[in-house]
Design a protein around this motif. Structure first.
Motif, mmCIF file in Angstrom:
data_model
loop_
_atom_site.group_PDB
_atom_site.id
_atom_site.type_symbol
_atom_site.label_atom_id
_atom_site.label_comp_id
_atom_site.label_asym_id
_atom_site.label_seq_id
_atom_site.Cartn_x
_atom_site.Cartn_y
_atom_site.Cartn_z
ATOM 1 N N TYR A 7 0.841 -1.199 0.000
ATOM 2 C CA TYR A 7 0.000 0.000 0.000
ATOM 3 C C TYR A 7 0.876 1.249 0.000
ATOM 4 N N LEU A 8 1.904 1.232 0.854
ATOM 5 C CA LEU A 8 2.792 2.391 0.943
ATOM 6 C C LEU A 8 3.519 2.631 -0.384
ATOM 7 N N GLN A 43 2.466 1.937 -3.440
ATOM 8 C CA GLN A 43 1.610 2.574 -4.447
ATOM 9 C C GLN A 43 1.336 4.038 -4.080
ATOM 10 N N LYS A 44 1.323 4.335 -2.760
ATOM 11 C CA LYS A 44 1.187 5.739 -2.354
ATOM 12 C C LYS A 44 2.400 6.538 -2.822
ATOM 13 N N ARG A 55 2.069 7.075 -6.647
ATOM 14 C CA ARG A 55 1.051 8.055 -7.066
ATOM 15 C C ARG A 55 1.308 9.432 -6.462
ATOM 16 N N GLY A 56 1.618 9.450 -5.143
ATOM 17 C CA GLY A 56 1.732 10.710 -4.434
ATOM 18 C C GLY A 56 3.055 11.426 -4.637
#
Ligand code: FES
Length: 357
Positions: free
Chosen positions: A336-337, A339-340, A343-344
């Motif tokens: 999850y981190l 992909q953050k 994207r972020g």
């Protein structure tokens, strides 16, 4: 669900209609020996070791394929039952190598356990014995058909779980043997994917993992429950550890996940754990790509370098030129981190995961 009440060894037991006498006995805490039965596979009724006496029924029915009925009276350890089990074990051992001293399965062999339990020495009958060559031409396990007791668990696991049907019974009578089509080796036949689920269900020493050979006796292994790190399924596994080294892996029977079944990677692909080539520190390339020249670095230095290179690429070619490949070896939270971060921070939606490979 409708229930029936029966008597097993003098104990009144109320169980759901439709279950087997074996299952009813187990629920009542009564032991019945089995060789060919496995809750995860279709009923077979081939070994006959689970025979019981049922009032009003002819002969000794196999409890693993006999359904409970209202008012049934079952004896699981009557003199006739014990005599029949001893006879079955004597016949099995009449054509079984007596090499428990060096057999890898010793200590985890159902045949050995039951021979001890019923005091069957294996010298009751003398006659012809098989002398099949060992099948050793695949990298994962050895097939010793001299030790096969024809319980058929491997055949059913291959067909019903793995969906391969790479093996089946061939020939007749004394010569009956489990083999791939045309009596070639598994490797030659080409249908086997070497998941090794047949090895795990084998109750005797007919199928043995090559990696565990001569690594220790079964009772010397420390069993450590773990999770396979190869893909996102998260199969439950048991690591067999001796002197700090993993020597064998089996599937752990957690019905919520893999119920004991594994693929070839999860079962046999654990040699990386102790590989001398395993990376334990970050490496930074010092030579040309493909030169194989690296130097060790700290995590801080390595991560700074990666950040710098990513920034460079993003500035020069735009965020769409970047992509992130996550790993099933990470936790959900770590993925999850990542992909953050993609994207972020990097500004790209190019995110994929190795579990799809
Ligand atoms: Fe019932 Fe084999 S366990 S016949």
């Amino acid at each position: 669900m409708a229930e029936v009440t029966l008597t097993i060894d003098g104990q009144r037991v109320t169980v759901p209609e439709g279950i087997t006498v074996l299952e009813a006995a187990r629920r009542a805490g009564i032991f019945i020996p089995t060789l060919c039965q496995d809750d995860r596979l279709s009923p077979w009724g081939g070994c006959r070791l689970c025979v019981v006496e049922i009032k009003g029924m002819r002969g000794l029915p196999a409890s693993c394929v006999t359904a409970v009925a209202e008012g049934m009276v079952v004896e699981t350890a009557s003199p006739a039952v014990i005599e029949a089990r001893k006879e079955i074990l004597s016949l099995l051992l009449a054509n079984h190598p007596q090499d428990c001293l060096t057999c890898s399965k010793s200590g985890d062999c159902r045949l050995q356990d039951y021979a001890y339990l019923y005091g069957v020495r294996g010298d009751e009958y003398q006659g012809e014995r098989h002398n099949y060559p060992l099948e050793e031409d695949n990298p994962f396990f050895i097939r010793d058909m001299n030790k096969c007791i024809l319980c058929g668990k491997c055949v059913r696991a291959c067909a019903e779980v793995q969906g391969r049907s790479a093996i089946d019974f061939a020939y007749r009578g004394f010569n009956t043997r489990v083999t791939p089509p045309l009596d070639v080796t598994l490797r030659e036949a080409g249908d086997c994917v070497f998941c090794g689920n047949c090895v795990q269900v084998c109750p005797v020493g007919a199928l043995t993992e090559k990696q565990r050979l001569w690594q220790g006796r079964e009772w010397e292994f420390k069993k450590v429950r773990s999770i396979c790190s190869y893909c996102g399924v998260g199969c439950n596994i048991t690591l067999y550890v001796k002197d700090g080294r993993v020597v064998k892996v089996t599937g752990y029977e957690n019905p919520e996940v893999n119920n004991g079944w594994l693929c070839v990677k999860g079962r046999f692909g654990f040699d990386y754990i102790h590989s001398s080539e395993r990376l334990t520190r970050p490496l930074i390339r010092t030579g040309e790509r493909g030169s194989g020249q690296f130097r060790e670095a700290s995590w801080e230095e390595a991560l700074d370098l990666v950040a710098e290179k990513l920034r460079e690429i993003k500035e020069k070619h735009g965020p769409e030129s970047l992509g992130v490949l996550c790993s099933a070896k990470c936790t959900n939270e770590e993925n999850y981190l990542l992909q953050k971060l993609a994207r972020g921070v990097l500004g790209t939606n190019n995110v994929d995961h190795c579990a799809r490979l």
